[in-house]
Design an enzyme around this catalytic site. Structure first.
Site, PDB file in Angstrom:
ATOM      1  CE  LYS A  95      92.202 -17.991  98.495  1.00  0.00           C
ATOM      2  NZ  LYS A  95      91.091 -18.367  97.553  1.00  0.00           N
ATOM      3  CD  GLU A 117      92.182 -15.854  90.457  1.00  0.00           C
ATOM      4  OE1 GLU A 117      93.037 -16.513  89.804  1.00  0.00           O
ATOM      5  OE2 GLU A 117      91.780 -16.603  91.523  1.00  0.00           O
ATOM      6  CB  SER A 384      90.072 -19.895 105.212  1.00  0.00           C
ATOM      7  OG  SER A 384      89.536 -18.649 105.277  1.00  0.00           O
TER       8      SER A 384
END
Lengths: 404, 269
Positions: A95, A117, A384
């Protein structure tokens, strides 16, 4: 004309085939246009990329390794498998590749307040982190159900100086957190930038977030080239909104020999209706500003998603994935909660790597299908994120009492 | 101005007549099926009796991201009571069989896409709608879709926001039919105490670009604000404050609240 008009809408801005677009309240149009202009200018500005690359190297720890996981490959029936270790990034997931890029854009736009969010909390933590780094105000919206599942990440965001606002409306998960973030943005658009965490939302977000995540695939391609002198046979990644998958797919989209596989969350099983498999079982519709596959009722109400993984628990999906599915360039499959939990444990025991529950979906698909892939060539799986945030939840789900 | 239809639609004709008579349009918003599905037709009659000129009838949607807490609550309740777009059009048809009044169907896109765009356009006209308002279909975002809606005999009501740049506002105003909906402030729907002082200047600037009537909404909470807006605009939209009145005392409270707005804006002319 029997089909929806939207299906022919290729003249509209920000499209991937018939998908994408800018279906938002009028109030946001000016902000999206500003963002697009600033992004286009930055994209063509070498100093922008130089600053971002410097941060990715020295702050995030890129490049992340491409690790050949032989014990995992053996367990998957004897395939050669490489893990792209996004879990080793600062903050523990891919991220931050995107939040760093967007915070540099916010600075160019002179916006001092950031909102985001978050589902699993990884994007919230990555946003809170870059806001701390750049001294910006940060508000993160998180569904109350997710805040309960990911209490550790809530505290982490608060430690980083962010304000976490829990959202009690709707299904109290990522979808509702996104609604609240958009409402905040509509209200405070003059001084606020909204860092969307996935390849979803109105144009230019899906393209921009993909571009910031494309570093994953770019590195993986070069690393595999160095290790094996060839392209991978298959690339496997989990898909919620789909940012890690778009990030790793992008470098291979124009290489037809590379099979691209996105793994959606089947929750209790697609047939039970309790799942988050938008591409597999949804129909196209409009949510959060773009036209893409969507879990919805006959009447066009958004249907609740379900997954053990908060990061995949989203009824929509990025419009570029919808496009790749429709043109047949990528294949989308599903993995249940049960399979993902098993893979979580398997990877921990075999490789000493605890994956995020999201990433465990991609590992689970490898474990299931690997025996059919023997001899196909190297497989790259995008890991990830790391699973520290999920340990307490997995312990609870498997009946283990962690209380002292 | 720039009507895509050669004939003037009924809503535009009515606005012309109101303007000639110096009457400002009162435009209440209600959520279809709220507070109860059985109330809707009676509520619509009550609003007209209380002085409503145009009613915005909202189709409930699970993710109303342009709406504040009050309207969110009303749409959630309507969904829980089983209200759909199909039901909404049926209620509209029942009302319109009994009453000649202007109703604009207000919806987010997804229920319309699920229903089928062409079917929606045809059924809304057949039910007696006088206009469409699609909150997440901003100008220029989907030319094919917009062209199809604009080809309908009833107008697509366009929205303008304080953030809309002036050249874009002019382009929107030139394409507008029926009336233009000017959003009074950045933000979601909801009653507030203060309206921005710039509003008058912004609406006046729009006048230079269009003859289409301009209605102002978002944040209007009572008679004084309605009267203030009526000094600068052709129409006054009230939504959340009306839903709050419904919550306080049902249809009688809502209609008497609307009557206070009617009296306040009628004193302006």
């Amino acid at each position: 004309m029997s089909q929806s008009v939207v299906e022919g809408a290729t003249r509209a801005p920000g499209r991937f085939g018939r998908f994408g677009g800018q279906y938002v309240p009028e109030t946001l149009i000016a902000a999206l246009e500003e963002l697009e202009q600033v992004y286009e200018a930055a994209r063509n500005d070498p100093s922008f990329w130089a600053e971002l690359e410097d941060l990715l190297t020295h702050y995030v720890g890129r490049p992340t390794p491409l690790y050949r996981a032989d014990r995992l490959g053996e367990a998957a029936g004897g395939v050669r498998v490489y893990l792209k270790r996004e879990d080793l990034n600062h903050t523990g997931a891919h991220k931050i590749n995107n939040t760093l890029g967007q915070v540099l854009l916010a600075r160019r736009m002179g916006k001092r307040r950031i909102i985001a969010e978050t589902g699993a909390g990884q994007h919230g933590v990555a946003t809170a982190t870059v806001c701390a780094l750049f001294g910006l105000d940060c508000v993160v919206y998180m569904g109350a159900e997710d805040a309960r599942r990911q209490a550790l990440n809530v505290y982490r965001m608060e430690l980083l100086g962010a304000e976490v606002r829990t959202v009690e409306s709707g299904t109290r998960t990522l979808k509702d957190a996104t609604n609240e973030a958009i409402r905040d943005w509509v209200t405070n658009v003059a001084d606020t930038h909204y860092i969307i965490g996935s390849v979803v939302g109105p144009h230019p977000y899906p393209r921009m977030v993909r571009d910031f995540q494309a570093v994953i695939g770019k590195e993986a391609r070069a690393q595999l080239e160095a290790a094996e002198g060839r392209l991978p046979a298959k690339v496997v990644a989990c898909v919620g909104g789909g940012s890690n998958a778009m990030g790793i797919f992008h470098a291979f989209v124009d290489e037809p020999s590379v099979e691209l596989i996105g793994v959606e969350a089947a929750g209790d099983g697609v047939e039970t209706g309790r799942h988050a498999a938008s591409l597999t079982a949804g129909r196209p519709g409009v949510l959060h500003g773009s036209y893409s596959y969507l879990l919805q009722t006959e009447d066009g109400q958004v249907a609740p998603a379900h997954s053990v993984s908060a990061g995949l628990d989203y009824p929509g999906v990025g419009p570029e994935h919808a496009y790749l599915k429709d043109v047949g360039r990528a294949r989308y499959v599903t993995v249940t909660d049960r399979e993902a939990l098993d893979a979580f444990g398997t990877l921990a025991r075999l490789e000493g790597i605890i994956p995020a529950l999201e990433s465990a979906h991609a590992v689970a698909y490898l474990l299931r299908e690997g025996p059919n892939w023997v001899g196909a060539g190297p497989i790259v799986v995008c890991l990830s994120g790391r699973g520290d945030k999920d340990v307490a939840q997995v312990a609870a789900l498997t009946g283990k009492d962690l209380a002292p | 101005m720039a009507n895509t239809s050669s004939e003037t639609d009924r809503l535009s004709s009515r606005f012309d007549a109101w303007r000639a008579a110096g009457r400002r349009a009162l435009i209440p918003y209600v959520t279809a099926g709220y507070p109860r599905p059985a109330d809707t037709v009676e509520l619509l009659h009550g609003l007209v009796d209380a002085g409503a000129d145009v009613i915005e009838l909202g189709v409930p949607f699970s993710d109303p991201l342009a709406d504040g807490p009050t309207i969110q609550r009303s749409t959630q309740a309507a969904l829980e009571a089983g209200v759909t777009l199909e039901w909404t059009l049926d209620a509209l048809a029942r009302f319109r069989r009994e009453r000649d009044a202007s109703v604009v169907v207000f919806s987010y896109l997804n229920p319309v896409l699920a229903y089928g765009i062409e079917r929606f356009l045809a059924d809304a006209v057949a039910a007696g709608a006088d206009g469409f308002l699609l909150t997440d279909l901003p100008y220029g975002c989907d030319p094919e879709f917009e062209a199809l809606v604009e080809a309908s005999p009833i107008p697509l009501i366009r929205l303008l926001a304080p953030t809309t740049p002036i050249d874009r506002a002019v382009a929107i105003a030139r394409r507008a039919r029926g009336f233009l909906y000017y959003i009074s402030r950045t933000g979601v729907t909801g009653a507030t105490r203060d309206l921005r002082a710039d509003l008058a200047t912004e609406v006046a600037a729009l006048r230079g670009a269009t003859d289409v009537p301009i209605a102002v909404g978002f944040g209007i909470s009572g008679p004084e604000q309605a009267a203030w807006v009526a000094q600068v605009a052709d129409g006054v939209v009230v939504g959340s404050a009306l839903i709050e009145a419904l919550d306080r005392g049902g249809i009688p409270e809502a209609t008497s609240f609307l009557r206070t707005l009617r009296e306040a804006i009628d004193r302006v002319r």
